[in-house]
Every structure is written in structure tokens, then in C-alpha cells.
Design an enzyme around this catalytic site. Structure first.
Site, PDB file in Angstrom:
ATOM      1  N   GLU A 103      68.670  73.420  20.721  1.00 25.07           N
ATOM      2  CA  GLU A 103      67.223  73.207  20.705  1.00 25.07           C
ATOM      3  C   GLU A 103      66.437  74.314  21.403  1.00 25.07           C
ATOM      4  O   GLU A 103      65.496  74.045  22.138  1.00 25.07           O
ATOM      5  CB  GLU A 103      66.892  71.855  21.366  1.00 25.07           C
ATOM      6  CG  GLU A 103      67.521  70.690  20.636  1.00 25.07           C
ATOM      7  CD  GLU A 103      67.312  69.352  21.335  1.00 25.07           C
ATOM      8  OE1 GLU A 103      67.067  68.376  20.640  1.00 25.07           O
ATOM      9  OE2 GLU A 103      67.403  69.286  22.577  1.00 25.07           O
TER      10      GLU A 103
HETATM   11  C1  TNX Z   1      69.316  65.844  21.784  1.00 23.50           C
HETATM   12  S1  TNX Z   1      72.019  66.684  21.430  1.00 23.50           S
HETATM   13  C2  TNX Z   1      69.673  66.708  22.806  1.00 23.50           C
HETATM   14  C3  TNX Z   1      69.511  66.268  24.200  1.00 23.50           C
HETATM   15  C4  TNX Z   1      68.863  64.925  24.302  1.00 23.50           C
HETATM   16  C5  TNX Z   1      69.427  64.008  23.250  1.00 23.50           C
HETATM   17  C6  TNX Z   1      68.928  62.608  23.341  1.00 23.50           C
HETATM   18  C7  TNX Z   1      71.571  67.907  22.076  1.00 23.50           C
HETATM   19  C8  TNX Z   1      72.491  68.989  21.995  1.00 23.50           C
HETATM   20  N1  TNX Z   1      70.354  67.887  22.628  1.00 23.50           N
HETATM   21  O1  TNX Z   1      68.771  67.224  24.906  1.00 23.50           O
HETATM   22  O2  TNX Z   1      69.122  64.420  25.565  1.00 23.50           O
HETATM   23  O3  TNX Z   1      69.108  64.535  21.986  1.00 23.50           O
HETATM   24  O4  TNX Z   1      69.583  61.763  22.439  1.00 23.50           O
END
Ligand code: TNX
Length: 524
Positions: free
Chosen positions: A336
Site C-alpha cells: 500500500e
Molecule cells: C491491509 S494487508 C493492510 C493492513 C491493514 C489491513 C486491515 C496489508 C498488507 N495491509 O495495513 O491493517 O488491511 O485488514
């Protein structure tokens, strides 16, 4: 689980039969023997033998044939004591009326498998390593009754069902992830979780140590990180404080290693870094520190890709964490990173991936890292929900091994159904059957059995404050995922799993584990 309950049984915590019994209990015949078919994860080969159970008594001995089996013998002794009341002697003498642990198993069980033979006069557990023996001990624990009725305690009979189990894992890496950044979870809680995952033969615990809200691991070269971003008010919604000192962390690594669990540390980079950015202004492109944040937004922060200080920072962090890490893996996040362009992301990763190798570790990253050229040993962790992810498939085709964590199957922070109070539902609502009933080798186009390093179940902690919260989201889905990572696909079956899982319920009750009583399971 009430933490006091964990701390009261320091040795191996919870056992198969988990309720403390008065000394001298045993003899008679009350609690029904378990079936050899009751084990989670289901073993590779199970051959019951009728009428040939082994009765554990106060005189039963535990024998370790090689010095290397001593540690596991002591763990078996400690696991059986609270439930049976027997302080079984670890001794020499013959194999009759003894549980013998030995390292002479057939090569075919591999480094993590074992063979267990239960006859009327002896039990023999064979493996090739301590890890294999430890896995076999988890099976023995589940083959003893979960507890006995308080009224009939004096007549409890501790019988292991007769037969033979030959067992080995499908995937070498079976993991859980715990997010200690969004809400800090203290070492005792992390240890309790290690005990719980190890009972189901999971062998890796990935710790998500930093994020936008907090920085939870001491770094000597950048001491303000934990002073500020591990301080009061740094948890989601202003909770906290908390961080792991190097000593805490090393203690955890050692505690996990005794249970044949490898800790995988994660520092999430270059995004998910508001905690570091708000602590050290120089890590920001404009030299200005943003305010600390305790909301649950994602994707807004990034280290400054074009500044040299960023790479000095990352190198210091990687160096110090690698030095605390005997295991092979170091996770660099990479998810992300919406505040960087693809080009900036590529520039950053091309400098950071070699740093992990420089300090002797194998890089793991969320699957976004597969967009950049990867070293051969790097492990992308697939966390998507789609049946295709071309970069991950290309990495697999190039020989990289993939860790499977599809969010709509194994994210333990997803709600079970619409009434679940904790957790999120952005990926899916995940009932027990959803977590169980899929095949990792048929999940992602271009990623087959041999491309998969293993399966990991992440637990993000935005909504989770206590160990009770953690347990509620992990149980019963974590054992379901442990089975799909350990057991041969051909032996897995939702209907038999439902029955086996139902029998775990009384064990969790005896251990004080807070679990979701899914309506899909006919709990005992
Ligand atoms: C996505 S999964 C994220 C996390 C959040 C999560 C909550 C991922 C690699 N990143 O930063 O905590 O969703 O479900």
C-alpha cells in the site's frame, strides 16, 4: 485467555488435557479415550489398531534415547502434568510402560515429520529432529482426553488410542502474523499466542513491528522511534503505550525457538511509516515532521525515496533487526505504498532489497514487491483477494517462492459474519468453512504446489486490544488454516474437519481460550 492462567503454567501452558488435576488422580475408567482420528491438523497417515490403547499411569516414564531429545521430553512431561497430575519421570530403563522419544525415524518423514506408534505396553515417537519430535508431542497431547468431569476426576483414565501415525507437513512454512503496531501486545500476550499456534504445528510467527501509528521495536541508532512512537497514546484511538526492548525481543525469539517457532520481524517500508516520519523530520522530503496519527487510514505515508538519509535509516534498522534475528527471514513490508509513484517505489526497493542480503537475511515482502526485479530468494507474500496477480505469478515463474495469505480466506481480522463486533470486512466475512475449504495450490493463477513456501494467517490489530480479542478472531479459524498448511490436500475434508474441530472446543475451554462458537460446528 486470562493471562494469569497462562502464567500459572509456565512450562508449556496448555496441554491436551488441560485442567489441573489433584496429585494422585488417575486409575479407574471414566473419561472416554480419544480416537486416533481426532487430531488437528489431520495427519498424513493414520492407522488405528483396535483394543490396543496405552494407559498412562503415575509409573509411566518418558525416555529420551538421544540427548537431543531431552528438551522435547521435558516439554512432554510439563504438558502432561497439569492435566493428569502425573509428574512423569524422565528416565532410563526399558521401553515398557514408557513413552520413548528417539531421533531414528525413517528419512521419509523429513525434517519436520514424525512417526508415532501406540501399543498397549509402550509408546514410541520417532523423528529426525527436535522439531519433528515437538510436532509429535502436539499430536500426543490431542490424543489424550481434553478434561475429565469434576465428579469423576478420581477415576480419570488417561488412555492413548492404539495405532500408528506417520506425519509430515505439506508446506515447510506455516505461519501466523500478529500486528503489534496498531495496538501494542505485550511479550506475555505474544508468548501466549506462540503457545497456541505451536499446538497446531505452526512454525513461524511474523511480527508486524511498525506502522503509521506506532514503532514497537527499539533501534539504538534512532532512539526517539520508540521513545515517541512507542510512547503513550500511540495505539489506534490514542491507546498505548508499548514497545519491545531488544531484550524483550530476544527473549521472545528464544521462547519461540523452544517451541520450534521462528520469529519473522517486519518493518513496513516505504509506506506505513508515519510513526517514523513524525519522529524524525529529516526522513520527510520537505524536512517537516507530520503530526502523529492514530486513525486507521492507510496509504498516505512514505519515507523520502530521493534522500540519502532514508537509506542510512533503513540500513541501521535492517542491521539491528538482522542482528536480533537467528531465523532466515526479514520482512520489509512494501504494501500500500500509495504515496510513492511506481518509479519511486522501484528505486526504493532496488536499494533496500540488497541491504537485507547484506545483513544475511532473506527478504519477505507483501506481494507489491513482485513489481520490481527480485533476488532469487525473495519471498512475495500474496495478500490479495483476486484469482490473478500477474507480478506474483511472474515471480513464481522466475523461481521465487510465494507465501500465501489471500485476505478473503486467511485474514483473521475479518469478521466471521455481520454480527461480529471486532474486525473489518473489506476483504470478506470469513466463516470457518471459508477459512478451511480452499486449496493454496489452486488459488492463484501461475502459483502451484511447488511455488508455494507456505501459508500464513495475518491478524491486524486496529480493532483488537486484548489477548481475549486476539483469541476470539484466531479461534477457530487458525486451526483450520494450520490444517490446510500442514495436511495433505487429499486427507482434508470439511465434514471430518468439523467433527475434529468440535472436539477442540473443550480443550480451549479448559485452557481459557476465548473462541467464536461458530454455528457451523456442533461443539462438544
Ligand atoms: C491491509 S494487508 C493492510 C493492513 C491493514 C489491513 C486491515 C496489508 C498488507 N495491509 O495495513 O491493517 O488491511 O485488514
Amino acid at each position: 485467555m486470562a493471562l494469569t492462567a497462562v502464567l500459572a503454567v509456565p512450562a508449556l501452558v496448555a496441554c491436551s488435557a488441560d485442567e489441573p488435576a489433584p496429585a494422585g488422580a488417575g486409575g479407574g475408567a471414566a473419561a472416554a479415550a480419544m480416537s486416533l482420528d481426532a487430531v488437528v491438523p489431520v495427519p498424513a497417515e493414520v492407522t488405528p489398531r483396535d483394543g490396543a490403547g496405552f494407559r498412562l499411569t503415575a509409573d509411566t516414564r518418558i525416555r529420551a534415547e538421544e540427548a537431543a531429545a531431552d528438551g522435547v521430553a521435558r516439554q512432554l512431561q510439563a504438558a502432561l502434568r497439569p492435566s493428569t497430575g502425573f509428574g512423569l519421570v524422565i528416565g532410563t530403563g526399558g521401553p515398557e510402560n514408557a513413552i520413548t522419544l528417539t531421533l531414528d525415524a525413517d528419512r521419509s518423514v523429513g525434517r519436520q515429520g514424525y512417526e508415532l506408534d501406540i501399543a498397549a505396553d509402550r509408546v514410541t515417537l520417532r523423528a529426525r529432529t527436535g522439531a519433528g519430535l515437538f510436532a509429535g508431542v502436539q499430536t500426543i497431547r490431542q490424543l489424550l482426553p481434553p478434561r475429565v468431569d469434576a465428579d469423576t476426576l478420581q477415576q480419570a483414565e488417561w488412555v492413548l488410542p492404539g495405532g500408528r501415525i506417520v506425519d509430515r507437513p505439506r508446506f515447510e512454512y506455516r505461519g501466523a502474523m500478529l500486528d503489534v503496531a496498531r495496538h501494542f501486545h505485550a511479550p506475555d500476550e505474544i508468548k501466549a499466542y506462540i503457545d497456541l499456534i505451536a499446538q497446531y504445528k505452526m512454525n513461524h510467527l511474523h511480527l508486524h513491528l511498525s506502522d503509521d501509528q506506532g514503532w514497537r521495536i527499539e533501534i539504538e541508532a534512532w532512539p526517539e522511534l520508540t521513545k515517541r512512537a512507542g510512547g503513550a497514546g500511540t495505539g489506534v484511538d490514542g491507546e498505548g503505550p508499548g514497545f519491545l526492548t531488544k531484550q524483550d525481543y530476544s527473549d521472545l525469539v528464544a521462547y519461540a525457538a523452544e517451541r520450534h517457532v521462528t520469529i519473522v520481524p517486519e518493518i513496513d517500508l516505504p509506506g506505513h511509516t508515519n510513526a517514523a516520519l513524525s519522529t524524525y523530520p529529516e526522513l520527510n522530503c520537505d524536512g517537516t515532521a507530520p503530526a502523529p496519527r492514530t486513525d486507521t487510514e492507510v496509504g498516505y505515508s512514505s519515507l523520502c525515496v530521493s534522500k540519502e538519509v532514508t537509506y542510512r535509516f533503513v540500513e541501521d534498522v535492517v542491521k539491528e533487526i538482522a542482528a536480533l534475528t537467528p531465523g532466515p527471514y526479514l520482512h520489509i513490508g512494501g504494501d500500500e505504498a500509495k504515496a510513492t509513484t511506481d518509479e519511486q517505489y522501484g528505486t526504493f526497493m532496488k536499494r533496500v532489497l540488497p541491504l537485507v542480503a547484506k545483513y544475511g537475511k532473506t527478504p519477505v515482502g507483501w506481494h507489491e514487491i513482485a513489481a520490481v526485479p527480485l533476488p532469487d530468494d525473495a519471498v512475495p507474500q500474496y495478500w490479495g483477494t483476486e484469482p490473478e496477480q500477474p507480478d506474483t505469478a511472474a515471480a513464481a515463474a522466475a523461481g521465487n517462492r510465494i507465501l500465501m495469505s489471500p485476505a478473503n480466506r486467511v485474514y483473521l481480522d475479518m469478521k466471521y459474519d455481520k454480527s461480529t463486533e471486532l474486525g473489518f470486512d473489506w476483504a470478506a466475512r470469513i466463516e470457518v468453512k471459508d477459512a478451511y475449504d480452499w486449496d493454496p495450490a489452486r488459488r492463484l493463477a501461475g502459483v502451484g504446489e511447488r511455488d508455494i513456501l507456505g501459508v500464513e494467517a495475518p491478524l491486524w490489530s486496529e480493532t483488537l486490544r486484548t489477548l481475549d480479542d486476539i483469541e476470539f478472531m484466531a479461534f477457530p479459524r487458525l486451526p483450520a488454516i494450520a490444517e490446510l498448511a500442514w495436511s495433505p490436500q487429499a486427507e482434508r475434508d470439511w465434514d471430518t474437519f468439523r467433527g475434529r474441530l468440535a472436539q477442540q472446543g473443550p480443550r480451549w475451554e479448559a485452557q481459557g481460550v476465548n473462541f467464536y462458537r461458530s454455528p457451523q460446528i456442533d461443539w462438544k
